[in-house]
Scaffold this motif. Structure first.
Motif, PDB file in Angstrom:
ATOM      1  N   VAL A 671       0.862  -1.198   0.000  1.00 31.03           N
ATOM      2  CA  VAL A 671       0.000   0.000   0.000  1.00 31.03           C
ATOM      3  C   VAL A 671       0.896   1.245   0.000  1.00 31.03           C
ATOM      4  O   VAL A 671       0.671   2.195  -0.761  1.00 31.03           O
ATOM      5  N   LEU A 672       1.919   1.217   0.830  1.00 25.62           N
ATOM      6  CA  LEU A 672       2.851   2.353   0.914  1.00 25.62           C
ATOM      7  C   LEU A 672       3.535   2.589  -0.442  1.00 25.62           C
ATOM      8  O   LEU A 672       3.582   3.728  -0.942  1.00 25.62           O
ATOM      9  N   GLU A 673       3.999   1.499  -1.024  1.00 25.58           N
ATOM     10  CA  GLU A 673       4.725   1.636  -2.305  1.00 25.58           C
ATOM     11  C   GLU A 673       3.808   2.217  -3.382  1.00 25.58           C
ATOM     12  O   GLU A 673       4.182   3.109  -4.135  1.00 25.58           O
ATOM     13  N   SER A 687      -3.654  13.898  -0.652  1.00 20.54           N
ATOM     14  CA  SER A 687      -4.210  12.691  -0.015  1.00 20.54           C
ATOM     15  C   SER A 687      -3.490  11.422  -0.481  1.00 20.54           C
ATOM     16  O   SER A 687      -3.651  10.360   0.121  1.00 20.54           O
ATOM     17  N   LEU A 688      -2.664  11.543  -1.547  1.00 23.52           N
ATOM     18  CA  LEU A 688      -1.906  10.366  -1.983  1.00 23.52           C
ATOM     19  C   LEU A 688      -0.547  10.269  -1.288  1.00 23.52           C
ATOM     20  O   LEU A 688       0.161   9.277  -1.438  1.00 23.52           O
ATOM     21  N   GLN A 689      -0.223  11.293  -0.551  1.00 26.54           N
ATOM     22  CA  GLN A 689       1.080  11.260   0.146  1.00 26.54           C
ATOM     23  C   GLN A 689       0.976  10.322   1.353  1.00 26.54           C
ATOM     24  O   GLN A 689       0.135  10.539   2.236  1.00 26.54           O
ATOM     25  N   PRO A 690       1.796   9.287   1.401  1.00 23.67           N
ATOM     26  CA  PRO A 690       1.609   8.298   2.476  1.00 23.67           C
ATOM     27  C   PRO A 690       1.712   8.936   3.858  1.00 23.67           C
ATOM     28  O   PRO A 690       2.584   9.762   4.115  1.00 23.67           O
ATOM     29  N   CYS A 691       0.816   8.505   4.721  1.00 25.31           N
ATOM     30  CA  CYS A 691       0.741   9.059   6.080  1.00 25.31           C
ATOM     31  C   CYS A 691       1.885   8.511   6.935  1.00 25.31           C
ATOM     32  O   CYS A 691       2.352   7.385   6.725  1.00 25.31           O
ATOM     33  N   GLY A 692       2.305   9.307   7.914  1.00 23.46           N
ATOM     34  CA  GLY A 692       3.425   8.929   8.781  1.00 23.46           C
ATOM     35  C   GLY A 692       3.181   7.619   9.512  1.00 23.46           C
ATOM     36  O   GLY A 692       4.093   6.792   9.659  1.00 23.46           O
ATOM     37  N   VAL A 698       5.040   0.150   8.640  1.00 23.44           N
ATOM     38  CA  VAL A 698       5.877  -0.631   7.716  1.00 23.44           C
ATOM     39  C   VAL A 698       7.284  -0.757   8.306  1.00 23.44           C
ATOM     40  O   VAL A 698       7.873  -1.850   8.314  1.00 23.44           O
ATOM     41  N   ALA A 699       7.786   0.354   8.858  1.00 22.27           N
ATOM     42  CA  ALA A 699       9.140   0.324   9.435  1.00 22.27           C
ATOM     43  C   ALA A 699       9.200  -0.632  10.618  1.00 22.27           C
ATOM     44  O   ALA A 699      10.243  -1.228  10.897  1.00 22.27           O
ATOM     45  N   SER A 700       8.054  -0.804  11.332  1.00 25.29           N
ATOM     46  CA  SER A 700       8.114  -1.734  12.470  1.00 25.29           C
ATOM     47  C   SER A 700       7.666  -3.145  12.064  1.00 25.29           C
ATOM     48  O   SER A 700       7.175  -3.913  12.888  1.00 25.29           O
ATOM     49  N   TRP A 708      -1.912  -2.860  15.917  1.00 27.50           N
ATOM     50  CA  TRP A 708      -1.661  -1.475  15.534  1.00 27.50           C
ATOM     51  C   TRP A 708      -1.852  -0.509  16.709  1.00 27.50           C
ATOM     52  O   TRP A 708      -1.185   0.498  16.806  1.00 27.50           O
ATOM     53  N   ARG A 709      -2.821  -0.854  17.573  1.00 24.62           N
ATOM     54  CA  ARG A 709      -3.102   0.069  18.684  1.00 24.62           C
ATOM     55  C   ARG A 709      -1.840   0.342  19.501  1.00 24.62           C
ATOM     56  O   ARG A 709      -1.646   1.439  19.993  1.00 24.62           O
ATOM     57  N   GLU A 710      -0.984  -0.696  19.630  1.00 27.24           N
ATOM     58  CA  GLU A 710       0.246  -0.509  20.421  1.00 27.24           C
ATOM     59  C   GLU A 710       1.153   0.514  19.752  1.00 27.24           C
ATOM     60  O   GLU A 710       1.725   1.387  20.416  1.00 27.24           O
ATOM     61  N   VAL A 711       1.285   0.403  18.423  1.00 29.93           N
ATOM     62  CA  VAL A 711       2.149   1.353  17.692  1.00 29.93           C
ATOM     63  C   VAL A 711       1.560   2.765  17.800  1.00 29.93           C
ATOM     64  O   VAL A 711       2.287   3.742  18.024  1.00 29.93           O
TER      65      VAL A 711
END
Ligand code: 3H9
Length: 719
Positions: A671-673, A687-692, A698-700, A708-711
């Protein structure tokens, strides 16, 4: 586990014990196998009753065990062992008998249900089929058409309907266990062969092939790509055409295919997501689900337009007294008639008396002086709503909750008009309010957890999936919809047609595509909002500014259609044409295609070939990206909340779990790519710019959605 006790020495009572719903966990299955064995071998025991602890027979297989390594005895041989017993076994059904629970009962020789019990085989809603003999025994017991209807829809039936269908032998208003024990004593020693359902021949209607063809067609049409309903039909067909043992083999094969499918994972995720969405923590740390809702006996609705009428009906149907206020006489008279009609039709469908006398109508706002809560549903205009809130603050008794029905307005601003902002929350109903399943409960920084809890509980009483969301423009659902709709319009500018975009979305599983939906809800509604936001420039302007607003890409296509009076279905023309204003069948409109060509030519756009993949990626990933932003901003507590909102409010196919679950299934890295790729191609579309948050996930290592809630928590704690 399961416990064996003795009643009057001769009846062995096996009680399933696994709160809260006595699901058939490994320990329960082991308990049943052991107790059945003991009852069988104990010469004192002449007959057996199986029941569940705490007034619930059994909620079925333990869903938390799916996707884990299977331990404990399997269900199918366990049920066969019950059916094969040479002592009569009676199921005493109280509360509910669902899924594997009902399959256990079908393995018993007799079934007695309490009049308030509900029964069903809801496996299809979890992406499965009744895989413990349900697809083979139920048709043998109640016939193919009735079994198909229950198994392919997962519908629950009341005890009375179960008796009519022949699923149970007796319904009682007394304690079902006591009645079953007495009955079990009375039938000790009687022959059992004719009570074993697996021995029954399956009734075969003469038009078997036509019946299944017809059913398969209906199921495929309504399934929107879901595979479980189709497998359910195939399994029941096996019951009708094969001997029992071979039918069981077919059931097993089909179940194995479903069990490992992504759809079953999505649907089982969604089962738990619905429950997780109810457990909300506000950013203040206050939890509404531990805060007690205040009892509500009398409610008021202010403003009887379309939304107010639907809300009045929904409230009255919960059994509340409702004061319905409308200052304009003509509107009030029309509303009275329409509300009564809706209540009468609803009552007829549900076989109850219409709640007409629960509603009192008034033209005077003073009539709300003694209510416990008010839902204001006047026209969507801040100045008007502020005025109403000031009036309500003066008229209502102290402590009255003031809820506002809004889809766009700032709930905090309204709250600041009252001396008690803690009593104010937003209620975003979806039209028609008495039918649509979703309710967004919008809380502001000053809303009290009790006000949120009361709104959520009221929503639940109205039968709605009620999700608490923070206050921002568009809340959760509409905020995510905006980039999706924008992408759909940009795709038209670049060469797509409404038909191509909608086809891709419908094939994905939506009930309708973006343009059909826009036609249905009315293009003028969004146009009015854009005008208020200062986005609309009149006329088919052609300079570079025509397609740019605030430095970002903008598509004026919807504005241009509205200028031509093309408001969608209501005006007979929109993105499609209809046979008449209000007509329902959308047809391609050559005018629209010419208009798009002319538009592209005027703006120097060259149409290119766009495939379905691009449509899906751009529409869905931009929506998902906004979902990540919403999580990052703390507007939704977790991905489950977003998924519940999208499935119940926006037609997202349930077998794809909701947009956030879907993102996980696709792979967050992918999705990020793709977002990076499209943002590079369209740098003027933020709105196409990937959100932080997406990057962080992805990095984790792209954790599964339930982590996800933990992140997010970590992210918020670092801010
Ligand atoms: C099956 O049987 C397959 C077989 O055919 C073949 C296998 C080979 N397992 O809904 P609630 C939890 S598939 C595990 O809020 P209610 C639920 O998550 C199964 N957990 O209560 C919740 O947990 P928490 C077919 C379950 O009173 C708590 O219990 N059966 C299960 O509003 C309370 O639930 C079904 O599809 C389960 N089976 O409604 C029935 N069921 O408190 C699924 C519930 O931590 N269940 N939990 O949030 C239901 O429809 C409803 O729970 C029920 C009670 C109507 C029973």
């Amino acid at each position: 586990m399961a416990q064996l006790t003795y009643v009057s020495r001769s009846v062995g009572l096996i009680t399933l014990q696994n709160p809260p719903v006595n699901a058939l966990s490994a320990a329960v299955r082991q308990g049943i196998v052991d107790t059945v064995e003991r009852a069988l071998n104990d010469p004192k025991v002449k007959s057996v009753v199986i029941c569940g602890q705490n007034g619930i027979f059994c909620g079925g297989a333990d869903i938390t065990e799916f996707n884990k390594n299977m331990t404990g005895p399997p269900l199918v041989p366990m049920i066969h062992a019950i059916e094969a017993m040479n002592k009569p076994v009676v199921a005493a059904i109280e509360g509910s008998a669902f899924g594997g629970g009902l399959e256990v009962a079908l393995g018993c020789h007799y079934r007695i249900a309490h009049s308030k019990a509900r029964l069903g085989l809801p496996e299809v809603t979890l992406g499965l089929l009744p895989g413990a003999g349900g697809t083979q025994r139920l048709p043998r017991l109640i016939g193919i058409p009735a079994a198909l209807s229950l198994i392919t829809t997962g519908r629950h039936v009341t005890a009375t309907e179960a008796l009519q269908l022949g699923i149970v032998d007796q319904v009682t208003d007394h304690n079902a266990v006591d009645v079953a024990v007495k009955f079990a004593q009375s039938i000790a020693g009687q022959p059992l062969d004719y009570r074993r359902i697996s021995n029954y021949p399956c009734p075969r209607p003469s038009d078997l092939d036509a019946l299944f063809e017809d059913m398969m067609q209906k199921v495929r049409q309504s399934a929107r790509g879901a595979i479980a309903p189709v497998a359910c039909v195939q399994a029941v067909r096996a019951a009708a055409t094969l001997p029992y043992a071979q039918g069981m083999e077919r059931e097993k094969e089909l179940m194995a295919t479903l069990f490992t499918s992504g759809q079953a994972r999505a649907l089982q995720y969604f089962f738990f997501a619905q429950r997780a969405a109810g457990k909300w923590m506000m950013p203040s740390g206050a939890r509404w689900d531990t805060s007690k809702p205040r009892p509500v006996h009398k409610a008021a609705v202010i403003g009887l337009g379309t939304m107010g009428r639907g809300i009045t009906v929904a409230l009255a149907q919960t059994g509340l007294s409702v004061v319905a206020v409308e200052t304009q006489e003509k509107q009030l008279m029309e509303a009275k008639q329409e509300v009564s009609g809706m209540l009468q039709r609803g009552a007829k469908r549900r076989g109850v008396a219409p709640a007409l006398d629960r509603i009192s109508y008034s033209q005077n706002i003073q009539a709300v002086a003694d209510v416990d809560l008010v839902i204001e549903a006047v026209f969507e205009n801040m100045a008007l709503k502020k005025k109403v809130f000031q009036q309500l603050s003066a008229v209502c008794k102290p402590g009255t909750f003031l809820f506002t029905n809004t889809s766009t307005l700032d709930v905090d601003q309204l709250a600041s008009e009252t001396p008690n902002p803690e009593l104010v929350v937003g209620m975003h109903f979806f039209a028609p309010a008495h039918v649509m399943k979703l309710l967004e409960v919008v809380y502001g920084p000053r809303s009290s957890p009790q006000a949120v809890a009361t709104a959520i509980q009221l929503g639940k009483k109205m039968g709605k999936a009620s999700v608490a969301v923070g206050n921002c423009h568009g809340f959760v659902g509409n905020r995510m919809l905006k980039p999706y709709i924008n992408q759909a319009s940009f795709l038209l500018e670049e060469g797509a047609t409404p038909e191509l975009v909608d086809r891709a979305l419908v094939e994905f599983g939506f009930s309708m595509g973006a343009f059909r939906m826009s036609d249905l809800s009315g293009l003028d509604i969004a146009w009015k909002i854009r005008k208020e936001e200062g986005m609309v420039q009149l006329g088919m302007a052609s300079g570079p500014s025509a397609r740019i607003r605030h430095g970002c890409r903008y598509s004026p296509l919807g504005d241009l259609l509205c200028e031509q009076g093309r408001f969608g279905q209501k005006s007979g023309q929109g993105w499609y044409q209809y046979d008449k204003p209000g007509g329902r069948i959308a047809r391609s409109d050559p005018w629209l295609h010419r208009f798009l060509e002319e538009y592209r030519a005027r703006h120097g756009l060259v149409a290119r070939n766009i495939d379905q993949q691009e449509v899906l990626e751009r529409c869905l990933y931009s929506l998902i990206n906004e979902g990540f932003r919403i999580l990052e901003d703390g507007i939704a507590a977790g991905p489950e909340d977003i998924d519940v909102i999208y499935v119940f409010g926006y037609g997202w196919p349930r077998h794809r779990g909701g947009p956030m679950f879907y993102a996980g299934m696709v792979g967050l890295a992918k999705v990020l790519e793709r977002l990076e790729h499209y943002h590079q191609a369209h740098p003027d579309v933020p709105s196409l710019q990937p959100c932080g948050l997406l990057r962080r996930l992805v990095a984790s290592g792209s954790p599964p959605v339930n982590k996800w809630r933990e992140v997010i928590k970590k992210l918020h704690s670092q801010l």
